[in-house]
Design a protein around this motif. Structure first.
Motif, PDB file in Angstrom:
ATOM      1  N   GLU A   1       0.843  -1.190   0.000  1.00 55.00           N
ATOM      2  CA  GLU A   1       0.000   0.000   0.000  1.00 55.00           C
ATOM      3  C   GLU A   1       0.884   1.248   0.000  1.00 55.00           C
ATOM      4  O   GLU A   1       1.714   1.425   0.883  1.00 55.00           O
ATOM      5  N   VAL A   2       0.704   2.102  -1.000  1.00 55.01           N
ATOM      6  CA  VAL A   2       1.496   3.321  -1.134  1.00 55.01           C
ATOM      7  C   VAL A   2       0.606   4.522  -0.809  1.00 55.01           C
ATOM      8  O   VAL A   2      -0.385   4.767  -1.495  1.00 55.01           O
ATOM      9  N   GLU A   3       0.971   5.238   0.251  1.00 57.37           N
ATOM     10  CA  GLU A   3       0.187   6.392   0.688  1.00 57.37           C
ATOM     11  C   GLU A   3       0.465   7.592  -0.223  1.00 57.37           C
ATOM     12  O   GLU A   3       1.609   7.877  -0.556  1.00 57.37           O
ATOM     13  N   LEU A   4      -0.605   8.287  -0.611  1.00 51.14           N
ATOM     14  CA  LEU A   4      -0.479   9.481  -1.444  1.00 51.14           C
ATOM     15  C   LEU A   4      -0.749  10.756  -0.659  1.00 51.14           C
ATOM     16  O   LEU A   4      -0.554  11.849  -1.171  1.00 51.14           O
ATOM     17  N   GLY A   5      -1.222  10.631   0.561  1.00 54.42           N
ATOM     18  CA  GLY A   5      -1.528  11.796   1.378  1.00 54.42           C
ATOM     19  C   GLY A   5      -3.011  12.086   1.424  1.00 54.42           C
ATOM     20  O   GLY A   5      -3.831  11.277   1.003  1.00 54.42           O
ATOM     21  N   GLU A   6      -3.343  13.268   1.916  1.00 55.67           N
ATOM     22  CA  GLU A   6      -4.736  13.647   2.106  1.00 55.67           C
ATOM     23  C   GLU A   6      -5.211  14.523   0.953  1.00 55.67           C
ATOM     24  O   GLU A   6      -4.546  15.473   0.567  1.00 55.67           O
ATOM     25  N   TYR A   7      -6.370  14.185   0.412  1.00 47.80           N
ATOM     26  CA  TYR A   7      -7.000  14.944  -0.662  1.00 47.80           C
ATOM     27  C   TYR A   7      -8.429  15.252  -0.245  1.00 47.80           C
ATOM     28  O   TYR A   7      -9.055  14.470   0.455  1.00 47.80           O
ATOM     29  N   CYS A   8      -8.926  16.393  -0.703  1.00 50.02           N
ATOM     30  CA  CYS A   8     -10.256  16.855  -0.297  1.00 50.02           C
ATOM     31  C   CYS A   8     -11.168  17.078  -1.494  1.00 50.02           C
ATOM     32  O   CYS A   8     -10.703  17.452  -2.575  1.00 50.02           O
ATOM     33  N   GLY A   9     -12.456  16.849  -1.267  1.00 48.46           N
ATOM     34  CA  GLY A   9     -13.488  17.187  -2.243  1.00 48.46           C
ATOM     35  C   GLY A   9     -13.233  16.659  -3.640  1.00 48.46           C
ATOM     36  O   GLY A   9     -12.976  15.473  -3.843  1.00 48.46           O
ATOM     37  N   GLN A  10     -13.291  17.570  -4.614  1.00 51.55           N
ATOM     38  CA  GLN A  10     -13.154  17.212  -6.023  1.00 51.55           C
ATOM     39  C   GLN A  10     -11.784  16.627  -6.335  1.00 51.55           C
ATOM     40  O   GLN A  10     -11.659  15.738  -7.176  1.00 51.55           O
ATOM     41  N   ALA A  11     -10.737  17.077  -5.639  1.00 49.83           N
ATOM     42  CA  ALA A  11      -9.388  16.551  -5.877  1.00 49.83           C
ATOM     43  C   ALA A  11      -9.326  15.058  -5.558  1.00 49.83           C
ATOM     44  O   ALA A  11      -8.728  14.282  -6.310  1.00 49.83           O
ATOM     45  N   ALA A  12      -9.956  14.645  -4.459  1.00 44.25           N
ATOM     46  CA  ALA A  12      -9.988  13.225  -4.092  1.00 44.25           C
ATOM     47  C   ALA A  12     -10.796  12.435  -5.110  1.00 44.25           C
ATOM     48  O   ALA A  12     -10.391  11.344  -5.525  1.00 44.25           O
ATOM     49  N   GLU A  13     -11.919  12.992  -5.522  1.00 44.69           N
ATOM     50  CA  GLU A  13     -12.772  12.321  -6.504  1.00 44.69           C
ATOM     51  C   GLU A  13     -12.049  12.173  -7.843  1.00 44.69           C
ATOM     52  O   GLU A  13     -12.082  11.111  -8.471  1.00 44.69           O
TER      53      GLU A  13
END
Length: 70
Positions: A36-48
């Motif tokens: 599992e490779v972590e990419l960090g935290e993304y919010c809202g439209q960026a995560a989608e």
């Protein structure tokens, strides 16, 4: 006074519902060997968007991204 309370409640409801759309999640992809490779935290439209397009590494391999899963 009653009208003011209703307006405040309506504004609070709109703010709360719009904040929910921009909820943030930790995102990752399953790399080679199932690591599992972590990419960090993304919010809202960026995560989608990241979930929809995936993550492409430096070799050109595109991985399926998962955000907000435990």
């Amino acid at each position: 006074m009653k009208k003011v309370n209703i307006i405040i409640a309506a504004v609070a409801l709109v703010v709360m519902s719009s904040c929910h759309k921009d909820e943030c999640h930790d995102c990752h992809y399953d790399g080679p060997g199932g690591v599992e490779v972590e990419l960090g935290e993304y919010c809202g439209q960026a995560a989608e968007d990241l979930e929809n397009t995936g993550y492409t590494d430096s070799t050109g391999t595109t991985y399926t991204v998962h955000c907000g899963e435990h």
